[in-house]
Write a protein that holds these residues in place. Sequence first.
Motif, mmCIF file in Angstrom:
data_model
loop_
_atom_site.group_PDB
_atom_site.id
_atom_site.type_symbol
_atom_site.label_atom_id
_atom_site.label_comp_id
_atom_site.label_asym_id
_atom_site.label_seq_id
_atom_site.Cartn_x
_atom_site.Cartn_y
_atom_site.Cartn_z
ATOM 1 N N LEU A 58 45.207 30.758 13.773
ATOM 2 C CA LEU A 58 43.910 30.102 13.814
ATOM 3 C C LEU A 58 43.239 30.347 12.474
ATOM 4 O O LEU A 58 42.862 31.472 12.159
ATOM 5 N N GLN A 59 43.112 29.298 11.698
ATOM 6 C CA GLN A 59 42.477 29.416 10.392
ATOM 7 C C GLN A 59 40.976 29.227 10.550
ATOM 8 O O GLN A 59 40.530 28.317 11.244
ATOM 9 N N GLY A 60 40.217 30.093 9.904
ATOM 10 C CA GLY A 60 38.771 29.996 9.982
ATOM 11 C C GLY A 60 38.167 30.698 11.171
ATOM 12 O O GLY A 60 36.953 30.673 11.363
ATOM 13 N N GLY A 61 38.991 31.333 11.973
ATOM 14 C CA GLY A 61 38.472 32.079 13.112
ATOM 15 C C GLY A 61 38.032 33.474 12.688
ATOM 16 O O GLY A 61 37.942 33.790 11.505
ATOM 17 N N ASP A 62 37.767 34.310 13.656
ATOM 18 C CA ASP A 62 37.378 35.697 13.403
ATOM 19 C C ASP A 62 38.631 36.488 13.025
ATOM 20 O O ASP A 62 39.538 36.642 13.846
ATOM 21 N N GLU A 63 38.684 36.980 11.813
ATOM 22 C CA GLU A 63 39.878 37.687 11.329
ATOM 23 C C GLU A 63 40.117 39.008 12.045
ATOM 24 O O GLU A 63 41.215 39.552 11.983
#
Length: 197
Positions: A58-63
């Motif tokens: 998931l790109q742009g999610g909570d790392e």
Amino acid sequence: MAQGLACRRGGRDVFAGVGFEVRSGEILELRGPNGVGKSSLLRLVAGLVDRTAGDIALQGGDEELTLPEQAHYVGHLDAIKPPLTVLENLRFWGEMLGEGSVEPRAALEAVGLSALAQFPAYTLSAGQRRRLSLARLLCAKRPVWLLDEPTTALDRASRETLYGLVRAHAADGGLTLVATHDDLPLQARRLEMRRAA
């Protein structure tokens, strides 16, 4: 984004080489005949089934969180605790999954169940149980919704409510993957799944 995903269950290959990309605000319909792995793919994204190959992120999610920790999965079973009231079920999910953008009573109102808030969940019809399960989407904010045949047991009015929830989620930048045999009145891309060779 997913590339080259493969899944093996019960000693057989369910699917292989599956890839897709879903951007913020998009809906992806998983289509195909029974047994091609639509449910397995959703369960894989939810972290409930292991992948045998491929990558997913998931790109742009909570790392700080995994993809499953940022996803809601609504499967064939409604995940309801029958002895609890309708409202207690939502409060349970809200406490377990984290605070959402909608208070439990407002979530019940959104799915047309507010009049049943104090009823034990075991008294609900199949359609009411499904609506209660869908209300969970509102009680804990997650950017990814994974919906497996979400219209099952829903009447026409309840389906329209569901479509409205999905549209609002997309408008808020959320991603939705939905496995369905229905023609959904949603602006969605399709991923046609085929049986593994």
